[in-house]
Design a protein around this motif. Structure first.
Motif, short mmCIF file in Angstrom:
data_model
loop_
_atom_site.label_atom_id
_atom_site.label_comp_id
_atom_site.label_asym_id
_atom_site.label_seq_id
_atom_site.Cartn_x
_atom_site.Cartn_y
_atom_site.Cartn_z
N ALA A 52 0.85 -1.20 0.00
CA ALA A 52 0.00 0.00 0.00
C ALA A 52 0.88 1.25 0.00
O ALA A 52 2.10 1.18 0.16
N ASN A 53 0.24 2.38 -0.16
CA ASN A 53 1.00 3.63 -0.27
C ASN A 53 0.39 4.72 0.62
O ASN A 53 0.14 5.84 0.17
N TYR A 54 0.15 4.34 1.89
CA TYR A 54 -0.41 5.32 2.83
C TYR A 54 0.66 6.34 3.19
O TYR A 54 1.85 6.00 3.31
N ALA A 55 0.21 7.55 3.37
CA ALA A 55 1.14 8.62 3.79
C ALA A 55 1.38 8.51 5.29
O ALA A 55 0.46 8.69 6.08
N VAL A 56 2.61 8.20 5.68
CA VAL A 56 2.97 8.04 7.09
C VAL A 56 4.27 8.79 7.34
O VAL A 56 5.17 8.80 6.48
N ASP A 57 4.35 9.43 8.50
CA ASP A 57 5.58 10.13 8.87
C ASP A 57 6.77 9.16 8.85
O ASP A 57 6.68 8.05 9.38
N ARG A 58 7.88 9.59 8.22
CA ARG A 58 9.02 8.70 8.07
C ARG A 58 9.60 8.25 9.40
O ARG A 58 10.04 7.11 9.56
N ILE A 59 9.63 9.16 10.36
CA ILE A 59 10.18 8.80 11.68
C ILE A 59 9.31 7.74 12.35
O ILE A 59 9.82 6.75 12.88
N ASP A 60 7.99 7.96 12.32
CA ASP A 60 7.08 6.97 12.90
C ASP A 60 7.21 5.63 12.19
O ASP A 60 7.22 4.57 12.84
N ALA A 61 7.30 5.66 10.86
CA ALA A 61 7.42 4.42 10.10
C ALA A 61 8.71 3.68 10.46
O ALA A 61 8.71 2.45 10.61
N GLY A 62 9.81 4.43 10.63
CA GLY A 62 11.07 3.80 11.01
C GLY A 62 11.02 3.21 12.40
O GLY A 62 11.53 2.10 12.64
#
Length: 351
Positions: A52-62
Motif C-alpha cells: 500500500a501507499n499510505y502517507a505516514v511520517d518517516r520517523i514513525d514508520a522507522g
C-alpha cells in the motif's frame, strides 16, 4: 460423551489465542517513550506487507518497522520458548522448580556466548548461537551428573531427594557458569565491552532487528511443535519414567530429544536477548491453575502466556523510568518473584 462446561471454557480460549497475541504485539509496537496510534501502525504494516501507499511520517514508520515491531516479535518468541522450556523440564524432572534459569542452562548458554564473542573461543569456527548451545549442553550435563552423584544410593525417599538434589545442583551449576562468565569478561573484555555485555546478560532487547526475528521465530515455532507432538509423552513423564515406558513411550530417545530441544531453544534465545529469569518458572505454574495439568492445553497456554508476559515486561522496561531502558530481566524478576511466592503459598495451602 458430553464435554463439561469447564472443558468447553478451556477449549474456547484456543480460538482467542491469535487475537490475544495480535493485541499484545500491537501494544508492544504502540507503547513507548512516544506513543504511536494503532491506525498508524496498521498503515505502516499495509505499506510493507501489502504494498500500500499510505502517507505516514518517516520517523514513525522507522520506529514502528525497524525498532518496535521486530522487538515485540522477538520478545514474544523468547517468552513462549522459555515458558515451553519450563513446561518440559518440570515434566521430565518431575520437579515444579525446574526451569532453564535455575537448572543452569541459561547461565551455561551465557558463558558459551561470551566465550565466543569476547574471548574468541573457536577462532571464528563457532557462531554465537553455537557457542551458547555448547555452553547450555555442558551446563545441563554437569548439573545432571552432579545431581545423580548426590542422590544415588540414598535408599528410601530417593525420588524426593533426587528432586531436591537436581535443583541444588542447578543452583551450583548456575553459580559456576556465572563465575566463568564474569572471569571471561574481566580477563578479555574492554571496559566498553564489559558494560554492554553485563547489560545484555540481564536481558536486553534494544539491539534486536529483523535478522533476529528470522532466528527466534523458527526456534520458538519448532519448540512449540515438538512439545505439541510429544504432549502425551509429557503427560506420562509427570508420573515417572516407568509410567511412560508402560505406556509404550521410548523413554531415553524421547527424553533426549526433548532435553536437546530445550537446550537448543534456550541457547538461541540467550544468544539474542541474554539470560531472562522466572519466565519458565512462573508461567507454567500460573497456566496449570487456569487450564489444568494436561499438556494438550498446558503447552499452547504456556506459550501464549509467556509471549504476552515478555511483551508486557518489555513495555515496562521502556516506560517505567523516563528516558532510560531497564534490562528486561530486572522486570521479569520484579514481577516473577512475588508471583512465584504467591503461587507457592497457594499451592501449599491447597494440598
Amino acid at each position: 460423551m458430553h464435554s463439561t462446561p469447564m472443558a468447553r471454557t478451556q477449549a474456547h480460549w484456543l480460538w482467542l489465542a491469535p487475537l490475544v497475541l495480535l493485541i499484545a504485539l500491537l501494544a508492544g509496537t504502540a507503547i513507548g517513550e512516544t506513543s504511536i496510534p494503532v491506525d498508524t501502525i496498521l498503515k505502516v504494516l499495509a505499506n510493507h506487507l501489502l504494498g500500500a501507499n499510505y502517507a505516514v511520517d518517516r520517523i514513525d514508520a522507522g520506529i514502528i518497522w525497524n525498532y518496535r515491531l521486530s522487538r515485540a516479535i522477538v520478545a514474544a518468541c523468547c517468552g513462549a520458548a522459555l515458558a515451553l522450556a519450563g513446561v518440559v523440564l518440570q515434566a521430565l524432572l518431575r520437579n515444579p522448580l525446574a526451569d532453564p534459569y535455575l537448572m543452569g542452562i541459561s547461565a551455561g548458554a551465557s558463558t558459551g556466548a561470551v566465550a565466543v564473542t569476547v574471548a574468541g573461543l573457536g577462532a571464528g569456527a563457532f557462531t554465537l548461537s553455537a557457542g551458547a548451545f555448547a555452553g547450555a549442553g555442558l551446563a545441563f550435563g554437569l548439573v545432571v551428573l552432579l545431581a545423580h552423584a548426590a542422590s544415588s544410593g540414598t535408599g528410601g525417599g530417593r525420588s524426593n531427594q533426587a528432586a531436591g538434589a537436581i535443583i541444588l545442583a542447578g543452583i551450583a551449576g548456575s553459580q559456576l557458569f556465572n563465575a566463568l562468565t564474569a572471569f571471561i569478561i574481566t580477563k578479555s573484555a574492554s571496559a566498553e565491552q564489559a558494560r554492554g555485555i553485563m547489560f545484555w546478560l540481564l536481558g536486553n532487547l534494544s539491539g534486536v532487528r529483523w535478522s533476529d526475528v528470522a532466528i527466534a521465530f523458527p526456534a520458538a515455532l519448532g519448540g512449540l511443535l515438538i512439545c505439541l507432538w510429544h504432549r502425551r509423552a509429557l503427560d506420562a513423564f509427570t508420573f515417572g519414567a516407568d509410567s511412560a515406558a508402560s505406556m509404550g513411550i521410548s523413554v531415553r530417545p524421547t527424553r533426549g530429544l526433548l532435553i536437546i530441544a530445550v537446550a537448543l531453544v534456550t541457547a538461541i534465545m540467550v544468544s539474542i536477548v541474554g539470560a531472562i529469569g522466572f519466565v519458565g518458572l512462573v508461567i507454567p505454574h500460573a497456566m496449570r491453575f487456569i487450564v489444568g495439568t494436561q499438556h494438550t492445553r498446558l503447552v499452547p497456554a504456556s506459550a501464549l502466556a509467556g509471549a504476552v508476559f515478555l511483551i508486557g515486561s518489555d513495555i515496562l522496561s521502556r516506560t517505567l523510568v523516563p528516558g532510560q531502558v531497564l534490562p528486561i530481566g530486572v522486570i521479569t524478576s520484579l514481577i516473577g518473584a512475588p508471583a512465584f511466592a504467591l503461587i507457592l503459598v497457594r499451592g501449599t495451602r491447597t494440598r
